[in-house]
Design a protein around this motif. Structure first.
Motif, PDB file in Angstrom:
ATOM      1  N   ASP A  24       9.151   3.662  21.255  1.00  0.00           N
ATOM      2  CA  ASP A  24       8.078   3.984  22.202  1.00  0.00           C
ATOM      3  C   ASP A  24       7.176   2.760  22.376  1.00  0.00           C
ATOM      4  O   ASP A  24       6.369   2.450  21.511  1.00  0.00           O
ATOM      5  N   GLU A  25       7.373   2.034  23.480  1.00  0.00           N
ATOM      6  CA  GLU A  25       6.607   0.819  23.773  1.00  0.00           C
ATOM      7  C   GLU A  25       6.612  -0.142  22.586  1.00  0.00           C
ATOM      8  O   GLU A  25       5.539  -0.577  22.116  1.00  0.00           O
ATOM      9  N   PRO A  26       7.784  -0.523  22.082  1.00  0.00           N
ATOM     10  CA  PRO A  26       7.834  -1.317  20.848  1.00  0.00           C
ATOM     11  C   PRO A  26       7.247  -2.710  20.963  1.00  0.00           C
ATOM     12  O   PRO A  26       6.924  -3.329  19.949  1.00  0.00           O
ATOM     13  N   THR A  27       7.103  -3.224  22.196  1.00  0.00           N
ATOM     14  CA  THR A  27       6.500  -4.550  22.362  1.00  0.00           C
ATOM     15  C   THR A  27       5.167  -4.474  23.100  1.00  0.00           C
ATOM     16  O   THR A  27       4.606  -5.497  23.488  1.00  0.00           O
ATOM     17  N   GLY A  28       4.639  -3.271  23.285  1.00  0.00           N
ATOM     18  CA  GLY A  28       3.443  -3.077  24.091  1.00  0.00           C
ATOM     19  C   GLY A  28       2.184  -3.678  23.513  1.00  0.00           C
ATOM     20  O   GLY A  28       1.210  -3.892  24.242  1.00  0.00           O
ATOM     21  N   ASN A  29       2.182  -3.978  22.220  1.00  0.00           N
ATOM     22  CA  ASN A  29       0.982  -4.499  21.563  1.00  0.00           C
ATOM     23  C   ASN A  29       1.066  -6.010  21.339  1.00  0.00           C
ATOM     24  O   ASN A  29       0.244  -6.568  20.613  1.00  0.00           O
ATOM     25  N   LEU A  30       2.062  -6.654  21.986  1.00  0.00           N
ATOM     26  CA  LEU A  30       2.314  -8.068  21.727  1.00  0.00           C
ATOM     27  C   LEU A  30       2.102  -8.908  22.987  1.00  0.00           C
ATOM     28  O   LEU A  30       2.253  -8.417  24.107  1.00  0.00           O
ATOM     29  N   ASP A  31       1.787 -10.183  22.793  1.00  0.00           N
ATOM     30  CA  ASP A  31       1.673 -11.082  23.943  1.00  0.00           C
ATOM     31  C   ASP A  31       3.067 -11.328  24.529  1.00  0.00           C
ATOM     32  O   ASP A  31       4.075 -11.082  23.865  1.00  0.00           O
TER      33      ASP A  31
END
Length: 227
Positions: A171-178
């Motif tokens: 679930d949005e595994p890269t959503g918190n990354l630049d």
């Protein structure tokens, strides 16, 4: 041979929002996911992506419809049976890594295996192999606070695959990354999926990443459509 490992058949989910009335989040959603296939799930925020993943992962029950894993209908089964399926067949990755802060990267990967009866030696061996695959083996003894955001998420991927599941739900595994880190982490995820042959359903807002997967499904008005 039927290589479909996850099937959603007519899945419906309705929430009673009080004064707002009833909200149909899912309206007969249909999906088949094959071994070795990486599928992007895209939809606007609030459209029901997380609800669909929770139902597919047996964390929530559909109001109607069926969830099949490996040809077995598991929706409506006992909590014990569903828990066993989650432990043995499904790996979960979220936007935030949720690693245990007091344990090292390697220990975070070994612990779920040991809970399943794997020896510490074998659990650490697999953990080291997974960390090597995603390029962070040199950080095995570091605790989460000592890792970068991208490293933490790569460790989370390894933990999700520690018990050799057949299905990965992300679930949005890269959503918190630049953006740059997001690309690196996604490359690591693709490597894991390709090398293990599991089926992966990845919810994402990032259309560039979605385009790199085998296919894209969109959640529109509670219905899954291709493309």
């Amino acid at each position: 041979m039927n290589d479909v490992v996850l099937k959603l058949d007519g899945v419906e989910k309705l929430y009673n929002k009080g004064l707002a009335g009833e909200v149909h989040v899912l309206r007969g959603a249909e999906l088949s996911l094959k071994a070795g296939e990486m599928v992007a799930l895209v939809a606007p925020s609030g459209a029901g992506k997380s609800t669909l993943l929770h139902i597919a992962g047996l964390l929530d029950e559909a109001d109607t419809g069926a969830v099949e894993i490996g040809g077995q209908i598991l929706s409506g089964k006992s909590d014990r049976r569903r828990t066993r399926a989650r432990r043995e067949d499904i790996g979960f990755v979220y936007q935030f890594h949720h690693l245990l802060p007091e344990f090292s990267a390697l220990e975070n990967i070994a612990l779920p295996q040991m809970a399943n009866g794997v020896s510490k030696l074998d659990a650490e061996k697999r953990g080291k192999e997974l960390l090597e695959t995603v390029g962070v083996a040199h950080r095995a003894k570091h605790r989460p606070a000592e890792l970068s955001g991208g490293e933490q998420q790569r460790v989370a991927f390894c933990r999700a695959l520690a018990n050799k599941p057949r299905i990965l739900l992300a679930d949005e595994p890269t959503g918190n990354l630049d953006p740059a880190t997001s690309d690196q982490v996604f490359d690591a995820l693709m490597t894991l999926v390709r090398e293990t042959g599991l089926a992966a359903l990845v919810a994402t807002h990032n259309m560039e990443l979605a385009a790199r997967m085998d296919r894209v499904v969109r959640l529109e008005n509670g219905i899954l459509v291709d493309g």
